[in-house]
Design a protein around this motif. Structure first.
Motif, PDB file in Angstrom:
ATOM      1  N   ASP A   1      23.486  38.713  64.096  1.00 31.41           N
ATOM      2  CA  ASP A   1      23.503  39.895  62.562  1.00 31.41           C
ATOM      3  C   ASP A   1      22.288  39.662  61.682  1.00 31.41           C
ATOM      4  OD1 ASP A   1      26.178  38.904  63.020  1.00 31.41           O
ATOM      5  OD2 ASP A   1      26.418  37.030  62.369  1.00 31.41           O
ATOM      6  N   ASP A   2      21.028  39.715  62.009  1.00 31.21           N
ATOM      7  CA  ASP A   2      19.972  40.357  61.187  1.00 31.21           C
ATOM      8  C   ASP A   2      19.582  39.294  60.324  1.00 31.21           C
ATOM      9  OD1 ASP A   2      17.639  41.649  61.195  1.00 31.21           O
ATOM     10  OD2 ASP A   2      18.768  43.334  59.739  1.00 31.21           O
ATOM     11  N   ILE A   3      19.891  38.005  60.823  1.00 29.39           N
ATOM     12  CA  ILE A   3      19.807  36.939  59.254  1.00 29.39           C
ATOM     13  C   ILE A   3      18.251  36.509  58.664  1.00 29.39           C
ATOM     14  CG2 ILE A   3      20.083  34.465  58.842  1.00 29.39           C
ATOM     15  CD1 ILE A   3      22.821  35.847  59.360  1.00 29.39           C
ATOM     16  N   VAL A   4      17.187  36.825  59.681  1.00 32.76           N
ATOM     17  CA  VAL A   4      15.944  36.542  59.056  1.00 32.76           C
ATOM     18  C   VAL A   4      15.758  37.658  57.992  1.00 32.76           C
ATOM     19  CG1 VAL A   4      13.481  36.589  59.455  1.00 32.76           C
ATOM     20  CG2 VAL A   4      15.474  35.147  60.711  1.00 32.76           C
TER      21      VAL A   4
ATOM     22  N   ARG B   1      17.678  39.918  56.765  1.00 33.59           N
ATOM     23  CA  ARG B   1      18.785  40.154  55.915  1.00 33.59           C
ATOM     24  C   ARG B   1      18.537  38.758  54.135  1.00 33.59           C
ATOM     25  NH1 ARG B   1      24.269  39.224  57.838  1.00 33.59           N
ATOM     26  NH2 ARG B   1      25.137  38.770  55.231  1.00 33.59           N
ATOM     27  N   ILE B   2      17.839  37.316  54.739  1.00 29.37           N
ATOM     28  CA  ILE B   2      17.179  36.692  53.856  1.00 29.37           C
ATOM     29  C   ILE B   2      15.772  36.652  52.712  1.00 29.37           C
ATOM     30  CG2 ILE B   2      15.974  34.628  53.715  1.00 29.37           C
ATOM     31  CD1 ILE B   2      17.899  33.312  56.163  1.00 29.37           C
ATOM     32  N   TRP B   3      14.902  38.042  53.686  1.00 34.49           N
ATOM     33  CA  TRP B   3      13.956  38.482  53.226  1.00 34.49           C
ATOM     34  C   TRP B   3      14.788  39.868  52.090  1.00 34.49           C
ATOM     35  CZ3 TRP B   3       9.194  36.608  52.629  1.00 34.49           C
ATOM     36  CH2 TRP B   3       9.183  35.520  53.365  1.00 34.49           C
ATOM     37  N   ARG B   4      15.047  40.452  52.472  1.00 40.19           N
ATOM     38  CA  ARG B   4      16.210  41.403  51.585  1.00 40.19           C
ATOM     39  C   ARG B   4      16.533  40.248  50.678  1.00 40.19           C
ATOM     40  NH1 ARG B   4      17.788  43.698  56.282  1.00 40.19           N
ATOM     41  NH2 ARG B   4      20.313  43.542  55.907  1.00 40.19           N
ATOM     42  N   ARG B   5      16.540  39.036  50.489  1.00 39.68           N
ATOM     43  CA  ARG B   5      17.427  38.426  49.269  1.00 39.68           C
ATOM     44  C   ARG B   5      18.950  38.971  48.939  1.00 39.68           C
ATOM     45  NH1 ARG B   5      13.307  37.723  44.614  1.00 39.68           N
ATOM     46  NH2 ARG B   5      11.518  37.303  46.241  1.00 39.68           N
ATOM     47  N   ASP B   6      19.905  39.219  50.328  1.00 37.00           N
ATOM     48  CA  ASP B   6      20.752  39.910  50.880  1.00 37.00           C
ATOM     49  C   ASP B   6      21.969  38.030  50.239  1.00 37.00           C
ATOM     50  OD1 ASP B   6      24.047  39.745  51.540  1.00 37.00           O
ATOM     51  OD2 ASP B   6      23.483  41.131  53.634  1.00 37.00           O
ATOM     52  N   ASP B   7      22.700  37.981  49.281  1.00 44.20           N
ATOM     53  CA  ASP B   7      23.388  36.742  49.547  1.00 44.20           C
ATOM     54  C   ASP B   7      24.632  36.717  50.186  1.00 44.20           C
ATOM     55  OD1 ASP B   7      24.898  39.140  48.032  1.00 44.20           O
ATOM     56  OD2 ASP B   7      25.391  37.972  46.594  1.00 44.20           O
ATOM     57  N   THR B   8      24.784  37.743  51.005  1.00 44.48           N
ATOM     58  CA  THR B   8      26.175  37.581  51.969  1.00 44.48           C
ATOM     59  C   THR B   8      26.219  36.645  52.651  1.00 44.48           C
ATOM     60  OG1 THR B   8      25.809  39.674  52.727  1.00 44.48           O
ATOM     61  CG2 THR B   8      26.996  39.658  51.090  1.00 44.48           C
ATOM     62  N   VAL B   9      24.396  36.594  52.927  1.00 46.55           N
ATOM     63  CA  VAL B   9      24.362  35.426  53.891  1.00 46.55           C
ATOM     64  C   VAL B   9      24.308  33.763  53.780  1.00 46.55           C
ATOM     65  CG1 VAL B   9      22.746  34.496  55.207  1.00 46.55           C
ATOM     66  CG2 VAL B   9      22.044  36.254  54.965  1.00 46.55           C
ATOM     67  N   TRP B  10      25.255  33.919  52.764  1.00 48.72           N
ATOM     68  CA  TRP B  10      25.505  32.053  52.162  1.00 48.72           C
ATOM     69  C   TRP B  10      27.183  32.495  52.140  1.00 48.72           C
ATOM     70  CZ3 TRP B  10      20.975  33.697  51.283  1.00 48.72           C
ATOM     71  CH2 TRP B  10      19.388  32.574  52.219  1.00 48.72           C
TER      72      TRP B  10
ATOM     73  N   ALA C   1      21.009  35.290  44.943  1.00 50.19           N
ATOM     74  CA  ALA C   1      20.802  36.187  45.289  1.00 50.19           C
ATOM     75  C   ALA C   1      19.228  35.978  43.169  1.00 50.19           C
ATOM     76  CB  ALA C   1      20.888  37.205  44.519  1.00 50.19           C
ATOM     77  N   ASP C   2      19.630  35.312  42.906  1.00 50.08           N
ATOM     78  CA  ASP C   2      18.930  34.724  41.805  1.00 50.08           C
ATOM     79  C   ASP C   2      18.041  33.484  42.475  1.00 50.08           C
ATOM     80  OD1 ASP C   2      21.189  33.209  41.110  1.00 50.08           O
ATOM     81  OD2 ASP C   2      20.911  33.597  38.754  1.00 50.08           O
ATOM     82  N   ARG C   3      18.459  32.708  43.203  1.00 51.42           N
ATOM     83  CA  ARG C   3      17.948  32.138  43.791  1.00 51.42           C
ATOM     84  C   ARG C   3      16.585  32.103  44.447  1.00 51.42           C
ATOM     85  NH1 ARG C   3      18.476  30.806  39.367  1.00 51.42           N
ATOM     86  NH2 ARG C   3      19.981  28.932  38.402  1.00 51.42           N
ATOM     87  N   LEU C   4      16.498  32.831  45.145  1.00 55.75           N
ATOM     88  CA  LEU C   4      15.040  33.512  46.093  1.00 55.75           C
ATOM     89  C   LEU C   4      14.046  33.592  45.832  1.00 55.75           C
ATOM     90  CD1 LEU C   4      18.318  34.679  48.510  1.00 55.75           C
ATOM     91  CD2 LEU C   4      17.248  33.080  48.681  1.00 55.75           C
ATOM     92  N   GLY C   5      13.939  33.629  44.631  1.00 60.82           N
ATOM     93  CA  GLY C   5      11.712  33.560  44.059  1.00 60.82           C
ATOM     94  C   GLY C   5      11.438  32.457  44.923  1.00 60.82           C
ATOM     95  N   TRP C   6      11.325  32.129  45.591  1.00 63.16           N
ATOM     96  CA  TRP C   6      10.152  31.063  46.678  1.00 63.16           C
ATOM     97  C   TRP C   6       9.930  31.943  47.527  1.00 63.16           C
ATOM     98  CZ3 TRP C   6      12.086  29.967  51.246  1.00 63.16           C
ATOM     99  CH2 TRP C   6      12.972  29.697  51.559  1.00 63.16           C
TER     100      TRP C   6
END
Length: 556
Positions: free
Chosen positions: A30-33, A35-44, A53-58
């Motif tokens: 599912d290319d999770i890693v 997608r997380i780095w692309r800030r893809d909110d559909t991971v969750w 999507a607006d909480r991934l600035g960390w």
């Protein structure tokens, strides 16, 4: 079966290793890693849900702030050269816990101010800070993401009345918050506008952690560099074997799904306070209700357990997973050796154990790496559990009940009698846990007394115990208490300070606010159908807890 990453040592029970391996295969498919780095909110979950999507600035904040390290250090030098001897951080939860870890880990740095962290509404806690600082040589750091945190603004009002010179104040907040206007109005020395795409518990490597760290003389450049290295290692890669943060998140999620959801930390010196920070990260991120397409709503969560005294292997239930942050070099302390020995015994007894190592020789870099790795692993665990790890839907409920209690001056609930305490604690074996919540001024002596109480409960029942100071824990484990699995049994301890301390501009003082927070939380827990009892501590809270321990031992 996929091997455990080289930076970790793990012993997992039968079936769990295979489940982790299967989960990693899904993550790859599912290319999770990436997608997380692309800030893809559909991971969750579904696209567009709030606070994703607006909480991934960390994810890349360490790389973005590393070029600013020189400016932060120069600002710290400016403050020091202005004659500032003490820095008082006024904040709660994500705004205070990382600075507290830095304070305890690095200690006093010669030539720099002492850092104090005030995250309590207990009047004695406020007076304790006053007693060791002089307003004329103190810088107050007012830290709140929202700009509206009642505890933080109450503390600001109090200390601003003692020191009206705005150059003795610094703000850390999000752009556009009420604190920005307050800082401008009062002529603060400086306002740091944090990335608004970072939630409080993921903000250790942002201004919320770095500004206090710089002011106390901690090695913030090393923190950022270590975090950057950990982030680079967590980027999309071809082999899953080396991805420690992904593996850890998958393992914790799969262990939790199989009932091993009490994440017990054993941490060597000098990083032992790391548990305070990671406790909020894990509890507030994972204690939620998910919506399974086949099985409907399901409360899930990973309960972090910090600062629990060591016990015999037989005293731990099968609902545990143990994570050891092990010192890799230097002279180990007696406590370090005891933790290593216990981990060996636990693994031999079939418990889930995971060990990672840090070096005192590269303490700042390793701590920065741990901050990031914990954040990424928690985000992955949220994916495994099917929840949004970035919101906190039940925190506001307790705040609302505090406001109601404050407005109505709701009287305190009666104390528990022996039979009520016995009913609360005697049935507290796994999968239950006992959360001890104390509205009292923090102190090492009180911590030690609580440790004895926790050990007494665990040794008699095999129940996991946690401890939190109120109202700090409301911004931390409070989310899991209400939103996670209904396994908690709650013991509230309340102590009234000898003297009230006013909050300028309000018709209530700190003790009234603290009492309302305690009442509001107790009522919220009971509203959720959770067993919760209250005990009022006497004039000497340490002696009162010791007496309570003896009382509990007699009941169990």
């Amino acid at each position: 079966m996929t091997a455990v990453p080289e930076t970790l040592t793990a012993h997992l029970p039968d079936g769990v290793a295979e489940a982790v391996d299967a989960r990693l295969l899904v993550a790859a498919e599912d290319d999770i890693v990436a997608r997380i780095w692309r800030r893809d909110d559909t991971v969750w979950g579904p696209a567009g849900q709030p606070e994703v999507a607006d909480r991934l600035g960390w994810l890349d904040i360490a790389d973005r702030l590393l070029p600013e390290a020189d400016d932060l250090i120069a600002f710290a030098d400016e403050v020091r050269d202005a004659g500032i001897l003490d820095v008082v951080l006024l904040g709660m939860g994500g705004s205070s816990l990382a600075p507290e870890v830095l304070r305890r880990t690095f200690g006093f740095q010669a030539g720099y101010p002492h850092l104090h962290v005030l995250d309590s509404t207990d009047a004695q806690a406020v007076l304790d800070v006053e007693a060791v600082t002089d307003p004329d040589t103190t810088l107050y750091v007012v830290a709140t993401k929202s700009g509206g945190t009642i505890e933080t603004l109450s503390a600001f009002a109090h200390f601003h009345a003692l020191q009206p010179d705005g150059t003795h104040f610094v703000a850390i907040t999000d752009p556009g918050s009420k604190l920005v206007d307050l800082a401008t109005e009062h002529g603060f020395r400086r306002t740091f506008l944090n990335d608004p795409d970072i939630g409080g518990r993921y903000s250790a490597l942002s201004y919320f952690g770095l500004v206090p760290g710089a002011l106390m003389g901690a090695n913030i450049r090393g923190l950022l560099q270590g975090a950057g290295i950990a982030a680079a290692a967590a980027r999309p890669i071809d082999t899953r074997v080396e991805h420690a943060a992904l593996w850890l998140g998958a393992a914790l999620g799969e262990l939790s799904a199989r009932g091993r959801d009490k994440l017990t930390f054993l941490i060597d010196e000098p990083l032992q306070s790391f548990g305070l920070w990671v406790e909020q990260l894990v509890a507030e991120s994972t204690g939620k209700t998910n919506e399974h397409p086949e099985h409907g709503e399901n409360a899930v969560g990973i309960l972090p357990v910090a600062d629990e005294p060591l016990g015999a292997v037989a005293g731990y239930g099968q609902d545990r997973v143990f994570v050891h942050l092990e010192r890799s070099d230097g002279e180990p302390s007696e406590g370090d050796l005891a933790r290593a020995a216990l981990m060996t015994e636990l693994a031999a007894a079939g418990h889930a154990t995971i060990t990672t190592r840090f070096s005192p020789a590269s303490l700042a870099e390793d701590l920065g790496g741990l901050f990031f790795t914990a954040e990424f692993a928690t985000a992955v665990a949220g994916w495994v559990l099917g929840i949004n790890p970035f919101d906190q839907p039940n925190v506001q409920e307790a705040k609302d009940n505090t406001a109601k209690a404050l407005e109505a001056r709701t009287p305190a609930q009666p104390d528990a009698h022996d039979h009520e305490l016995q009913e609360l604690l005697a049935a507290a074996g796994p999968p239950s846990y006992v959360a001890i919540m104390a509205y009292v001024a923090p102190s090492e002596q009180f911590d030690a007394a609580i440790a004895e109480l926790r050990a007494a409960i665990r040794d008699a029942t095999q129940a996991t115990t946690t401890f939190g100071y109120g109202p700090r824990f409301l911004h931390s484990t409070g989310q899991l208490h209400k939103g996670g699995p209904k396994h908690g049994r709650f013991l509230q301890l309340v102590h009234g300070a000898a003297a009230g301390v006013e909050i300028p501009g309000q018709d209530y003082d700190f003790e009234t606010l603290k009492a309302a927070q305690a009442i509001g939380d107790l009522e919220t827990l009971r509203h959720h159908g959770l067993p919760a009892e209250r005990v009022t501590l006497g004039e000497d809270p340490v002696a009162a807890v010791k007496h309570l321990t003896t009382r509990v031992q007699g009941l169990l």
